[in-house]
Enzyme design. Sequence first.
Site, PDB file in Angstrom:
ATOM      1  N   HIS A   1     -23.721  -3.501 -20.613  1.00 17.37           N
ATOM      2  CA  HIS A   1     -25.446  -2.909 -20.671  1.00 17.37           C
ATOM      3  C   HIS A   1     -26.579  -3.908 -20.850  1.00 17.37           C
ATOM      4  O   HIS A   1     -25.856  -4.706 -21.770  1.00 17.37           O
ATOM      5  CB  HIS A   1     -25.490  -1.388 -20.922  1.00 17.37           C
ATOM      6  CG  HIS A   1     -25.551  -1.170 -22.693  1.00 17.37           C
ATOM      7  ND1 HIS A   1     -24.143  -0.984 -23.220  1.00 17.37           N
ATOM      8  CD2 HIS A   1     -25.486  -1.674 -23.550  1.00 17.37           C
ATOM      9  CE1 HIS A   1     -23.452  -1.095 -24.607  1.00 17.37           C
ATOM     10  NE2 HIS A   1     -24.992  -1.455 -24.881  1.00 17.37           N
TER      11      HIS A   1
ATOM     12  N   GLU B   1     -22.481  -5.489 -24.515  1.00 16.52           N
ATOM     13  CA  GLU B   1     -23.553  -5.961 -23.774  1.00 16.52           C
ATOM     14  C   GLU B   1     -23.542  -7.854 -23.160  1.00 16.52           C
ATOM     15  O   GLU B   1     -23.020  -8.464 -24.143  1.00 16.52           O
ATOM     16  CB  GLU B   1     -23.939  -6.536 -25.056  1.00 16.52           C
ATOM     17  CG  GLU B   1     -24.313  -4.275 -25.976  1.00 16.52           C
ATOM     18  CD  GLU B   1     -25.567  -4.777 -26.950  1.00 16.52           C
ATOM     19  OE1 GLU B   1     -26.285  -3.473 -27.431  1.00 16.52           O
ATOM     20  OE2 GLU B   1     -26.044  -5.383 -27.412  1.00 16.52           O
TER      21      GLU B   1
ATOM     22  N   GLU C   1     -19.833  -2.557 -28.644  1.00 17.29           N
ATOM     23  CA  GLU C   1     -20.636  -3.169 -28.636  1.00 17.29           C
ATOM     24  C   GLU C   1     -20.275  -3.789 -27.095  1.00 17.29           C
ATOM     25  O   GLU C   1     -19.958  -5.116 -27.619  1.00 17.29           O
ATOM     26  CB  GLU C   1     -21.632  -3.868 -29.535  1.00 17.29           C
ATOM     27  CG  GLU C   1     -22.803  -3.155 -30.728  1.00 17.29           C
ATOM     28  CD  GLU C   1     -23.711  -2.331 -29.612  1.00 17.29           C
ATOM     29  OE1 GLU C   1     -24.288  -2.343 -28.698  1.00 17.29           O
ATOM     30  OE2 GLU C   1     -24.334  -2.182 -30.468  1.00 17.29           O
TER      31      GLU C   1
ATOM     32  N   CYS D   1     -33.576  -4.675 -32.824  1.00 15.70           N
ATOM     33  CA  CYS D   1     -32.781  -5.329 -31.766  1.00 15.70           C
ATOM     34  C   CYS D   1     -32.361  -3.760 -31.234  1.00 15.70           C
ATOM     35  O   CYS D   1     -32.893  -2.799 -31.346  1.00 15.70           O
ATOM     36  CB  CYS D   1     -30.906  -5.286 -31.813  1.00 15.70           C
ATOM     37  SG  CYS D   1     -30.444  -4.880 -33.388  1.00 15.70           S
TER      38      CYS D   1
END
Length: 204
Positions: free
Chosen positions: A55, A139, A137, A90
Amino acid sequence: MPITPASGPSAETAAASPAPNGSTESIMLELVDEAGTTIGTAEKLAAHLAPGQLHRAFSVFLFDERGRLLLQRRALGKYHSPGVWSNTCCGHPYPGEPPFVAAARRTGEELGIAPALLGEAGTVRYNHPDPASGLVEQEYNHLFVGLLKETPRPDPQEIGETAFVTPDELAKLRAEGPFSAWFMTVLDAARPAIRELTGAAAGW
């Protein structure tokens, strides 16, 4: 190393938070492919459950006039990576929200400041499991660097502490306590832009 007590209003701390339209519903994230092209959406917590869904995310690095990096220690109430040190700010853009806009928005929400000369510093893709929470994560992270000309006013529901650090002070702090799993990945990826912003004398 100066530490600034956190203070300020509440903001997003978990998967369920006020959405952009003001209603309380699950935050949705943009799912992307390996090239960073949007391919769908997923609920925030679901996107972080192992093995994770790739994502869109962003990371911000802000520096003061002395070239020191502003770090934050994530609040203990955070559902993901609580109580660890990380970069200035973040988070995740809302679906359809430009990463630059999201980065400026969340910096204001978490730290009560508007960054100056905020600029793009590239992207980095990573896969970092968090051993403490079991979340992952996955990402595609958009990086931003900028200057800080205001006094931070941290939201205590988001941030437990803040600290301005030199490279040597950062190394010492990393030896003393835990940092977010993604911190060194995003810092290393942003270094070229950081050096351009702060100058060689800052040592980044």
